[in-house]
Design a protein around this motif. Structure first.
Motif, PDB file in Angstrom:
ATOM      1  N   CYS A   1       0.810  -1.224   0.000  1.00 42.42           N
ATOM      2  CA  CYS A   1       0.000   0.000   0.000  1.00 42.42           C
ATOM      3  C   CYS A   1       0.840   1.268   0.000  1.00 42.42           C
ATOM      4  O   CYS A   1       0.411   2.310   0.519  1.00 42.42           O
ATOM      5  CB  CYS A   1      -0.956  -0.013   1.198  1.00 42.42           C
ATOM      6  SG  CYS A   1      -2.181  -1.335   1.122  1.00 42.42           S
ATOM      7  N   GLY A   2       2.005   1.216  -0.616  1.00 41.94           N
ATOM      8  CA  GLY A   2       2.863   2.387  -0.694  1.00 41.94           C
ATOM      9  C   GLY A   2       2.201   3.555  -1.399  1.00 41.94           C
ATOM     10  O   GLY A   2       2.452   4.717  -1.077  1.00 41.94           O
ATOM     11  N   LEU A   3       1.336   3.278  -2.356  1.00 37.01           N
ATOM     12  CA  LEU A   3       0.579   4.316  -3.053  1.00 37.01           C
ATOM     13  C   LEU A   3      -0.268   5.126  -2.074  1.00 37.01           C
ATOM     14  O   LEU A   3      -0.558   6.295  -2.320  1.00 37.01           O
ATOM     15  CB  LEU A   3      -0.316   3.658  -4.109  1.00 37.01           C
ATOM     16  CG  LEU A   3      -1.167   4.540  -4.996  1.00 37.01           C
ATOM     17  CD1 LEU A   3      -0.292   5.465  -5.848  1.00 37.01           C
ATOM     18  CD2 LEU A   3      -2.041   3.675  -5.906  1.00 37.01           C
ATOM     19  N   ASP A   4      -0.622   4.506  -0.958  1.00 38.20           N
ATOM     20  CA  ASP A   4      -1.463   5.155   0.044  1.00 38.20           C
ATOM     21  C   ASP A   4      -0.654   5.817   1.148  1.00 38.20           C
ATOM     22  O   ASP A   4      -0.918   6.949   1.518  1.00 38.20           O
ATOM     23  CB  ASP A   4      -2.423   4.118   0.656  1.00 38.20           C
ATOM     24  CG  ASP A   4      -3.313   3.504  -0.404  1.00 38.20           C
ATOM     25  OD1 ASP A   4      -4.265   4.185  -0.818  1.00 38.20           O
ATOM     26  OD2 ASP A   4      -3.039   2.368  -0.826  1.00 38.20           O
ATOM     27  N   HIS A   5       0.323   5.104   1.708  1.00 33.80           N
ATOM     28  CA  HIS A   5       1.060   5.662   2.852  1.00 33.80           C
ATOM     29  C   HIS A   5       2.334   6.406   2.453  1.00 33.80           C
ATOM     30  O   HIS A   5       2.890   7.147   3.251  1.00 33.80           O
ATOM     31  CB  HIS A   5       1.360   4.602   3.907  1.00 33.80           C
ATOM     32  CG  HIS A   5       2.182   3.442   3.446  1.00 33.80           C
ATOM     33  ND1 HIS A   5       3.504   3.543   3.072  1.00 33.80           N
ATOM     34  CD2 HIS A   5       1.864   2.126   3.318  1.00 33.80           C
ATOM     35  CE1 HIS A   5       3.981   2.362   2.739  1.00 33.80           C
ATOM     36  NE2 HIS A   5       2.999   1.474   2.862  1.00 33.80           N
ATOM     37  N   HIS A   6       2.811   6.218   1.219  1.00 34.24           N
ATOM     38  CA  HIS A   6       3.989   6.916   0.696  1.00 34.24           C
ATOM     39  C   HIS A   6       5.195   6.819   1.633  1.00 34.24           C
ATOM     40  O   HIS A   6       6.025   7.728   1.677  1.00 34.24           O
ATOM     41  CB  HIS A   6       3.674   8.391   0.408  1.00 34.24           C
ATOM     42  CG  HIS A   6       2.497   8.581  -0.488  1.00 34.24           C
ATOM     43  ND1 HIS A   6       2.545   8.331  -1.839  1.00 34.24           N
ATOM     44  CD2 HIS A   6       1.226   8.976  -0.216  1.00 34.24           C
ATOM     45  CE1 HIS A   6       1.362   8.570  -2.378  1.00 34.24           C
ATOM     46  NE2 HIS A   6       0.545   8.953  -1.413  1.00 34.24           N
ATOM     47  N   GLY A   7       5.260   5.747   2.416  1.00 33.42           N
ATOM     48  CA  GLY A   7       6.383   5.569   3.331  1.00 33.42           C
ATOM     49  C   GLY A   7       6.379   6.511   4.526  1.00 33.42           C
ATOM     50  O   GLY A   7       7.354   6.575   5.261  1.00 33.42           O
ATOM     51  N   ASP A   8       5.280   7.190   4.743  1.00 37.16           N
ATOM     52  CA  ASP A   8       5.170   8.142   5.860  1.00 37.16           C
ATOM     53  C   ASP A   8       5.063   7.361   7.168  1.00 37.16           C
ATOM     54  O   ASP A   8       4.086   6.649   7.408  1.00 37.16           O
ATOM     55  CB  ASP A   8       3.939   9.024   5.653  1.00 37.16           C
ATOM     56  CG  ASP A   8       3.791  10.111   6.693  1.00 37.16           C
ATOM     57  OD1 ASP A   8       3.853   9.800   7.909  1.00 37.16           O
ATOM     58  OD2 ASP A   8       3.566  11.271   6.287  1.00 37.16           O
TER      59      ASP A   8
ATOM     60  N   ILE B   1      -5.152   8.592   5.535  1.00 36.28           N
ATOM     61  CA  ILE B   1      -5.160   8.443   4.077  1.00 36.28           C
ATOM     62  C   ILE B   1      -6.569   8.669   3.559  1.00 36.28           C
ATOM     63  O   ILE B   1      -7.550   8.511   4.288  1.00 36.28           O
ATOM     64  CB  ILE B   1      -4.630   7.070   3.609  1.00 36.28           C
ATOM     65  CG1 ILE B   1      -5.598   5.941   3.966  1.00 36.28           C
ATOM     66  CG2 ILE B   1      -3.233   6.789   4.134  1.00 36.28           C
ATOM     67  CD1 ILE B   1      -5.333   4.645   3.234  1.00 36.28           C
TER      68      ILE B   1
ATOM     69  N   THR C   1      -4.671   1.697  -3.565  1.00 33.39           N
ATOM     70  CA  THR C   1      -4.039   0.480  -4.056  1.00 33.39           C
ATOM     71  C   THR C   1      -5.073  -0.544  -4.507  1.00 33.39           C
ATOM     72  O   THR C   1      -4.911  -1.190  -5.541  1.00 33.39           O
ATOM     73  CB  THR C   1      -3.137  -0.133  -2.963  1.00 33.39           C
ATOM     74  OG1 THR C   1      -2.154   0.828  -2.590  1.00 33.39           O
ATOM     75  CG2 THR C   1      -2.478  -1.405  -3.430  1.00 33.39           C
TER      76      THR C   1
END
Length: 175
Positions: free
Chosen positions: A28-35, A146, A124
């Protein structure tokens, strides 16, 4: 590869929790962007103890997908008709596991007399749910930070929409 779907039991909580956490972190990197703050908030309730409590709740219907001895997917339907969980281990994606879990959840919803299922999808998973006949109905900000897409699907055997837009998420019987 083949898999089995069965009702989740509290003993599955640790493995199911690992699937939830891996799916969120790795897929789910598209959602959390690594934050880190979003991840910490999103994963905050993904503990074996909490997952076990979700599985034990008499108002929830939960399933796991199992390949061999390994849990590779988890889904949970609330008594209100919300698909609260539908997550896969990264290695189980694209193999029909998600579709099979969702089909079983929908069968159970129908058996319980529900007319619709609704969910809040990540970006995602948006294409997956749209491809399974779910209808977009706006954006919802998740408590963990998100934006999610509100989806719903009528479960009437004839595929017709619920009687009114206002009542689409009500799974009560109306005369």
């Amino acid at each position: 590869m083949s898999f089995d779907i069965r009702p989740a039991v509290p003993q599955d909580a640790t493995a199911a929790c690992a699937v939830l956490r891996r799916s969120i972190e790795e897929c789910c990197g598209l959602d959390h962007h690594g934050d880190a703050a979003i991840l910490a908030a999103w994963l905050g309730n993904k503990t074996p103890k909490t997952v076990s409590a979700w599985f034990e709740s008499p108002t929830n219907y939960s399933l796991v997908a199992v390949r061999g001895e390994a849990v590779v997917g988890v889904a949970l339907l609330t008594g209100a008709g919300k698909l609260a969980l539908c997550y896969l281990a990264p290695e189980a994606m694209g193999q029909g596991t998600g579709k099979a879990l969702l089909a079983r959840i929908e069968q159970q919803a129908l058996a319980l007399g529900m007319k619709t299922v609704f969910l809040h999808s990540t970006a995602t998973a948006e294409g997956f749910f749209a491809g399974q006949g779910y209808r977009r109905d706006g954006q919802v900000r998740a408590p963990y930070g998100i934006d999610t897409v509100l989806f719903w699907k009528p479960l009437a055997a004839d595929g017709s929409a619920p009687d009114s837009q206002r009542k689409r998420f009500c799974n009560c019987s109306s005369a």
